[in-house]
Design a protein around this motif. Structure first.
Motif, PDB file in Angstrom:
ATOM      1  N   SER A 188     -57.167   8.584  11.194  1.00  0.00           N
ATOM      2  CA  SER A 188     -56.036   9.020  12.021  1.00  0.00           C
ATOM      3  C   SER A 188     -56.482   9.594  13.363  1.00  0.00           C
ATOM      4  O   SER A 188     -55.690  10.230  14.064  1.00  0.00           O
ATOM      5  N   ASP A 230     -60.688  11.123  22.271  1.00  0.00           N
ATOM      6  CA  ASP A 230     -59.778  10.047  21.920  1.00  0.00           C
ATOM      7  C   ASP A 230     -59.374   9.282  23.182  1.00  0.00           C
ATOM      8  O   ASP A 230     -59.470   9.794  24.290  1.00  0.00           O
ATOM      9  N   ASP A 261     -56.539   5.904  24.492  1.00  0.00           N
ATOM     10  CA  ASP A 261     -55.433   5.020  24.152  1.00  0.00           C
ATOM     11  C   ASP A 261     -55.878   3.580  24.388  1.00  0.00           C
ATOM     12  O   ASP A 261     -56.030   3.148  25.526  1.00  0.00           O
ATOM     13  N   SER A 266     -54.124   0.984  23.420  1.00  0.00           N
ATOM     14  CA  SER A 266     -52.933   0.154  23.199  1.00  0.00           C
ATOM     15  C   SER A 266     -52.935  -1.129  24.019  1.00  0.00           C
ATOM     16  O   SER A 266     -52.480  -2.170  23.553  1.00  0.00           O
ATOM     17  N   LYS A 267     -53.459  -1.065  25.238  1.00  0.00           N
ATOM     18  CA  LYS A 267     -53.443  -2.286  26.063  1.00  0.00           C
ATOM     19  C   LYS A 267     -54.363  -3.367  25.496  1.00  0.00           C
ATOM     20  O   LYS A 267     -54.292  -4.517  25.893  1.00  0.00           O
ATOM     21  N   GLY A 269     -54.424  -3.638  22.072  1.00  0.00           N
ATOM     22  CA  GLY A 269     -53.882  -3.802  20.728  1.00  0.00           C
ATOM     23  C   GLY A 269     -54.541  -2.915  19.696  1.00  0.00           C
ATOM     24  O   GLY A 269     -54.447  -3.179  18.494  1.00  0.00           O
ATOM     25  N   LEU A 270     -55.214  -1.835  20.129  1.00  0.00           N
ATOM     26  CA  LEU A 270     -55.972  -0.993  19.203  1.00  0.00           C
ATOM     27  C   LEU A 270     -55.302   0.344  18.885  1.00  0.00           C
ATOM     28  O   LEU A 270     -55.676   1.002  17.931  1.00  0.00           O
ATOM     29  N   GLY A 271     -54.363   0.798  19.709  1.00  0.00           N
ATOM     30  CA  GLY A 271     -53.756   2.115  19.493  1.00  0.00           C
ATOM     31  C   GLY A 271     -54.733   3.216  19.873  1.00  0.00           C
ATOM     32  O   GLY A 271     -55.648   3.020  20.663  1.00  0.00           O
ATOM     33  N   ILE A 272     -54.547   4.402  19.290  1.00  0.00           N
ATOM     34  CA  ILE A 272     -55.424   5.537  19.585  1.00  0.00           C
ATOM     35  C   ILE A 272     -56.764   5.316  18.896  1.00  0.00           C
ATOM     36  O   ILE A 272     -56.821   5.060  17.688  1.00  0.00           O
ATOM     37  N   ARG A 273     -57.814   5.430  19.667  1.00  0.00           N
ATOM     38  CA  ARG A 273     -59.183   5.204  19.173  1.00  0.00           C
ATOM     39  C   ARG A 273     -60.101   6.291  19.705  1.00  0.00           C
ATOM     40  O   ARG A 273     -59.717   7.133  20.501  1.00  0.00           O
TER      41      ARG A 273
END
Length: 161
Positions: A103, A113, A115, A117-118, A120-124
């Motif tokens: 999470s 952390d 983002d 998202s661009k 396609g990974l979400g928060i990483r």
């Protein structure tokens, strides 16, 4: 604020893969004693993580140990099952302790952390490597570009030890 030299690592519950399934661990327990090299990756099986970052630490684990490193650990925003499959696919064979931050709790607590998202990974997690002694960060290298493995490479870490 991102984790920096002189900071104590956050104590967060993560999971590590075992033959019996995921095992809960606390980061203070796994990373808080002795000399630890911790590296974080955006995601298991992603190109730079799989082709360069993890393999570098696996291949040079003995050099790290010879420089006084007690534990080499990897954290990724994936579940323990994915990290287990990734460790098997990359022949980790226990050289690196795999820590599932499913999470992104550790990544967020450490201020590392991002983002994704661009992509396609979400928060990483950002890509980074740190030298930790008895739970306190001695050095940390964070990549500006997630696909780059320079500031966080095993070669850079070896120069810091």
């Amino acid at each position: 604020m991102a984790l920096a030299a002189g900071d104590r690592i956050p104590d967060i519950a993560l999971n590590t893969p075992t033959p019996d399934g995921p095992k809960p661990v606390q980061t203070a327990e796994v990373l808080g004693s002795g000399t630890v090299v911790l590296f974080g990756v955006p995601g298991a099986f992603t190109p730079a993580c799989s082709d360069t970052h993890l393999p570098g630490f696996v291949l040079r684990a003995e050099e790290l140990k010879a420089k006084g490193v007690d534990t080499v650990a990897c954290t990724s925003v994936n579940d323990a099952f994915v990290l287990n499959a990734w460790a098997d696919a990359r022949n980790v064979d226990g050289t690196v302790t795999m820590l599932a931050d499913g999470s992104a709790d550790f990544a967020k607590a450490a201020g590392l952390d991002m983002d994704g998202s661009k992509f396609g990974l979400g928060i990483r997690s950002k890509r980074y490597a740190a030298v930790i002694k008895d739970g306190v960060v001695q050095w940390i290298g964070v990549e500006d570009v997630p696909s780059t493995v320079e500031a966080s490479s095993v070669e850079t870490v070896l120069q810091q030890l």
